[in-house]
Design an enzyme around this catalytic site. Structure first.
Site, short mmCIF file in Angstrom:
data_model
loop_
_atom_site.label_atom_id
_atom_site.label_comp_id
_atom_site.label_asym_id
_atom_site.label_seq_id
_atom_site.Cartn_x
_atom_site.Cartn_y
_atom_site.Cartn_z
N HIS A 1 -10.77 4.52 -1.82
CA HIS A 1 -10.26 5.72 -1.28
C HIS A 1 -9.62 6.70 -2.01
O HIS A 1 -9.42 7.78 -1.69
CB HIS A 1 -9.64 5.45 -0.01
CG HIS A 1 -8.39 5.00 0.18
ND1 HIS A 1 -7.42 4.73 1.25
CD2 HIS A 1 -7.39 4.74 -0.93
CE1 HIS A 1 -6.24 4.37 0.92
NE2 HIS A 1 -6.16 4.44 -0.40
N GLY B 1 -3.68 -3.74 -17.26
CA GLY B 1 -4.94 -3.05 -17.93
C GLY B 1 -5.23 -1.80 -17.10
O GLY B 1 -4.59 -1.48 -16.04
N ASP B 2 -6.51 -1.21 -17.38
CA ASP B 2 -7.26 -0.09 -16.78
C ASP B 2 -8.48 -0.60 -16.11
O ASP B 2 -9.24 -0.99 -17.04
CB ASP B 2 -7.32 1.16 -17.74
CG ASP B 2 -7.74 2.34 -16.96
OD1 ASP B 2 -8.03 2.27 -15.91
OD2 ASP B 2 -7.66 3.19 -17.42
N PHE B 3 -8.64 -0.77 -14.90
CA PHE B 3 -9.80 -1.16 -14.35
C PHE B 3 -11.08 0.02 -14.69
O PHE B 3 -12.14 -0.59 -14.39
CB PHE B 3 -9.80 -1.74 -12.73
CG PHE B 3 -9.19 -0.73 -11.83
CD1 PHE B 3 -9.50 0.92 -12.05
CD2 PHE B 3 -8.34 -1.28 -10.89
CE1 PHE B 3 -8.97 1.67 -11.15
CE2 PHE B 3 -7.77 -0.52 -9.94
CZ PHE B 3 -8.00 0.97 -9.98
#
Length: 328
Positions: free
Chosen positions: A238, A218-220
């Protein structure tokens, strides 16, 4: 000052040593220049000069009786199979894209933008998703970096009260594996982009942790699975500017239960006039991805924008600290 001026020459020599596989060829038995030249396909007189340089900086040692070059304690770290190996770090930092990026440092300083986007015409992570070979190299280098840091993180923070932990953007699971190995009753989950998913599944199975680990693609920046006691963002924030970090942290906050905790594993900068590895990494993030390292007060302000608060900061014996964050 001279060492600083010429420092990148040594870095380049170490990269060639890794690229030729010299440390692995030497192994536990010193080899002569002729033996190493034959094994690597190198020009023997030129190789002799490289080996002399490497022996001068303490990576190799020459036996004057046998004329063989062996590995010092530092040199052992260039071997692929050595505990604490820096082989993959050398391979990634010596990659032509890394050299080109640092060569354009002035562009980043003047524009505030990452040089890699200028060079590649794409974002760093977008480029990796489209170039599997470079993506695999990046994953190996991050695994190597985590292998150096993970034992210190596990020692610095008490994970024993957590029943389940989700590592967000955890690559192929190096840090998560160290945590699970230290806590046999814990369940783990790894949340990664689709192109990393299969490699993460294979790595966790290889480590014997497949039955205790769920790998989720998935894509956070879109949504994050709920239901875990601990969430971890290790060497993730970062990579991004403040706006994107707040977006990510807001998604983490939405997934957290009232007793959940978030662990931010990052180098916390000490401030000006302080020698610290994080200062180097800060400029690297600017050049490579447009991200940044942050000070303690900057992390406090950042998480507050997402409805979170810093509960405590636990230093480790390595550059990263463990910043424990809870719902505000």
């Amino acid at each position: 000052m001279s060492q600083m001026v010429y420092g990148f020459w040594v870095s380049r020599a170490l990269h060639v040593m890794a690229e030729l596989g010299i440390a692995d060829i030497i192994g536990d038995v010193p080899k002569t220049v002729e033996e190493l030249a034959k094994a690597t396909g190198a020009h023997a007189p030129a190789l002799r000069r490289l080996l002399r340089l490497l022996s001068g900086v303490g990576v190799l040692v020459k036996d004057e009786q046998t004329q063989g070059f062996g590995l010092t304690e530092l040199g052992m770290m260039v071997r692929k199979d050595s505990p604490g190996s820096v082989y993959w770090l050398l391979m990634s930092q010596g990659h032509h894209l890394s050299w080109k990026a640092w060569g354009e440092l002035k562009f980043s300083v003047q524009s505030g933008q990452p040089t890699l986007e200028k060079i590649m015409g794409d974002s760093f992570f977008g480029y990796l998703s489209k170039h599997p070979e470079e993506g695999a190299l990046f994953n190996e280098s991050m695994a190597a970096y985590q292998n150096l840091n993970a034992p210190a993180v596990v020692a610095a923070y008490d994970f024993s009260k957590a029943r389940s932990v989700m590592d967000l953007g955890g690559g192929t699971g190096t840090l998560l594996a160290h945590i699970l190995q230290a806590h046999p009753g814990m369940k783990g989950a790894l949340f990664e982009l689709p192109h990393v998913h299969d490699g993460a599944v294979a790595r966790m199975a290889e480590l014997g942790l497949g039955s205790r680990t769920k790998v989720v693609a998935g894509d956070f920046f879109e949504t994050i699975p709920s239901g875990h006691d601990l969430y971890i963002l290790s060497q993730i924030l970062h990579d991004w500017d403040d706006e994107r970090c707040v977006q990510l942290l807001t998604n983490v906050r939405a997934a957290m239960g009232p007793d959940s905790k978030l662990l931010i594993v990052e180098t916390v900068l000490p401030g000006d006039n302080q020698p610290h590895f994080g200062n180097l990494y800060d400029v690297a993030m600017m050049v490579l991805v447009g991200g940044r390292e942050r000070t303690g007060p900057e992390y406090t302000a950042l998480v507050e924008k997402a409805g979170l608060r810093v509960n405590r900061v636990s230093p480790t014996t390595m550059p990263p600290s463990v910043v424990e964050v809870v719902p505000a």
